[in-house]
Motif scaffolding. Structure first.
Motif, short mmCIF file in Angstrom:
data_model
loop_
_atom_site.label_atom_id
_atom_site.label_comp_id
_atom_site.label_asym_id
_atom_site.label_seq_id
_atom_site.Cartn_x
_atom_site.Cartn_y
_atom_site.Cartn_z
N MET A 1 -18.79 -4.69 42.38
CA MET A 1 -17.93 -4.57 41.20
C MET A 1 -17.03 -3.35 41.34
O MET A 1 -17.45 -2.31 41.84
N LYS A 2 -15.80 -3.49 40.87
CA LYS A 2 -14.83 -2.40 40.95
C LYS A 2 -15.20 -1.29 39.96
O LYS A 2 -16.06 -1.46 39.10
N LYS A 3 -14.52 -0.16 40.07
CA LYS A 3 -14.96 1.04 39.35
C LYS A 3 -14.62 1.03 37.86
O LYS A 3 -15.37 1.58 37.05
N TYR A 4 -13.50 0.41 37.47
CA TYR A 4 -13.03 0.55 36.10
C TYR A 4 -12.81 -0.80 35.42
O TYR A 4 -12.65 -1.84 36.07
N CYS A 5 -12.77 -0.76 34.09
CA CYS A 5 -12.36 -1.92 33.30
C CYS A 5 -11.82 -1.42 31.96
O CYS A 5 -11.99 -0.25 31.61
N GLU A 21 -15.60 3.21 33.00
CA GLU A 21 -16.22 2.91 34.28
C GLU A 21 -17.10 1.69 34.06
O GLU A 21 -17.69 1.53 32.99
N THR A 22 -17.22 0.84 35.06
CA THR A 22 -17.98 -0.40 34.87
C THR A 22 -19.47 -0.15 34.69
O THR A 22 -20.19 -1.05 34.27
N GLU A 66 -11.65 -3.98 37.36
CA GLU A 66 -12.43 -5.22 37.38
C GLU A 66 -11.84 -6.27 36.45
O GLU A 66 -11.85 -7.45 36.74
N ALA A 309 -15.60 -4.38 26.82
CA ALA A 309 -15.79 -4.01 28.23
C ALA A 309 -17.01 -4.72 28.81
O ALA A 309 -16.99 -5.15 29.97
N ILE A 312 -16.78 -8.06 30.52
CA ILE A 312 -16.32 -8.06 31.91
C ILE A 312 -17.44 -7.72 32.88
O ILE A 312 -17.53 -8.29 33.98
N VAL A 313 -18.32 -6.82 32.49
CA VAL A 313 -19.27 -6.27 33.47
C VAL A 313 -20.68 -6.84 33.36
O VAL A 313 -21.49 -6.66 34.28
#
Length: 314
Positions: A1-5, A21-22, A66, A309, A312-313
């Motif tokens: 998973m990418k660092k941000y959302c 941050e995710t 993300e 958020a 998404i995560v």
């Protein structure tokens, strides 16, 4: 998973936006005006422009994002289709698809604002220690959300979690905002507590400092007086707690949550409110559900951003 959302909470007056941050840390948050003119045609573009500006400010590239979660004031289907958002001027359309097209093709997920607030509390707030929670938001109205196994339960067409419109009183003559009569919201919202106080003062001659406030009395006034020992105010709080505690018992018989999380403006009454409802719940619930925890929400007005958020995560 990418660092941000991003987590976005759209209200009728303002849009709250959070850069996360995710792993769940809130990096920055800000608000923009909700422009509802022309059927809200500028709302999504304003949000996208604001997020782009924040990425430029922070020196974060799109490759590090993300996706975007967005909470909306209306029923939302699992695919991101909003059925109607009256306060925004929106009809039916797929918000997730439209916003993804507008924001560089990134992943976008949408949910009902009350549901995503519940998810936020389940992720990083008062319900963070539980997998299965029911959130009840006591504000001008009564909202709710159900999170089971860490996932929002939306129901067939987005109507799950409308706790405020559970029918609790056959004798009610006034009509709720939903068009029905005898809804939980009519007794346990901030306006509902005021209504109960007015009815108490009209029905009895008992002395109470509530009478000093007249028509200007607020739910906070009622709880403050109850904490001071005012007999009438305590009677109103007990009645409100009776309605809410029994409604929670009915919910538990269907959902069997590990915890109830109580938020919204009325929850600022704190543990005094929790004590008013917990006893009734324990006395009336199905025995197997009796050990459900009852906690105050912790994220306040940020719950919707956190929950968006989390779409998404999680």
């Amino acid at each position: 998973m990418k660092k941000y959302c991003f987590g976005v909470d759209v209200g009728g007056t303002t849009v709250k936006i959070g850069l996360f941050e995710t792993v769940g840390n809130l990096i920055d948050k800000w608000e923009i005006k909700t422009r509802t003119e022309n059927f809200g045609e500028n709302i999504l573009s304003d949000i996208c422009d604001s997020m782009d500006a924040k990425l430029a400010e922070k020196g974060i590239s799109l490759d590090e994002i993300e996706g975007v979660g967005i909470g909306l004031p209306g029923p939302v289907l699992a695919d991101g289709t909003v059925l109607q958002c009256v306060n925004l001027g929106w009809g039916t359309f797929n918000v997730a698809e439209k916003m993804s097209e507008m924001f560089h093709g990134l992943k976008v997920k949408a949910g009902n604002d009350a549901n995503v607030a519940a998810l936020g509390e389940a992720w990083k707030g008062g319900g963070k220690d539980y997998d299965d929670i029911v959130m009840i938001t006591l504000g001008t109205g009564v909202g709710g959300g159900v999170v089971l196994g860490g996932k929002i339960i939306t129901g067939y067409n987005g109507g799950a979690g409308e706790i405020g419109h559970m029918h609790v009183n056959d004798e009610e003559e006034l009509t709720c905002g939903c068009g029905r009569k005898g809804c939980l919201e009519q007794y346990t919202s901030a306006t509902g507590v005021v209504r109960l106080a007015g009815r108490y003062m009209k029905a009895t001659n008992q002395p109470s400092k509530m009478r000093d406030f007249g028509d200007a009395i607020t739910a906070k006034d009622v709880f403050d007086l109850a904490k001071e020992g005012d007999e009438g105010a305590n009677a109103v709080v007990a009645q409100m707690g009776d309605y809410l505690g029994k409604a929670m018992s009915s919910i538990a018989a269907v959902i069997n949550p590990q915890a109830f999380i109580i938020g919204g403006g009325v929850s600022k009454a704190g543990q005094f409110l929790i004590d008013a409802i917990k006893g009734v719940y324990r006395e009336t619930c199905f025995a197997a559900c009796g050990d459900a925890a009852v906690h105050l929400a912790e994220l306040g007005n940020d719950a919707g951003m956190y929950g968006s958020a989390a779409l998404i995560v999680k």
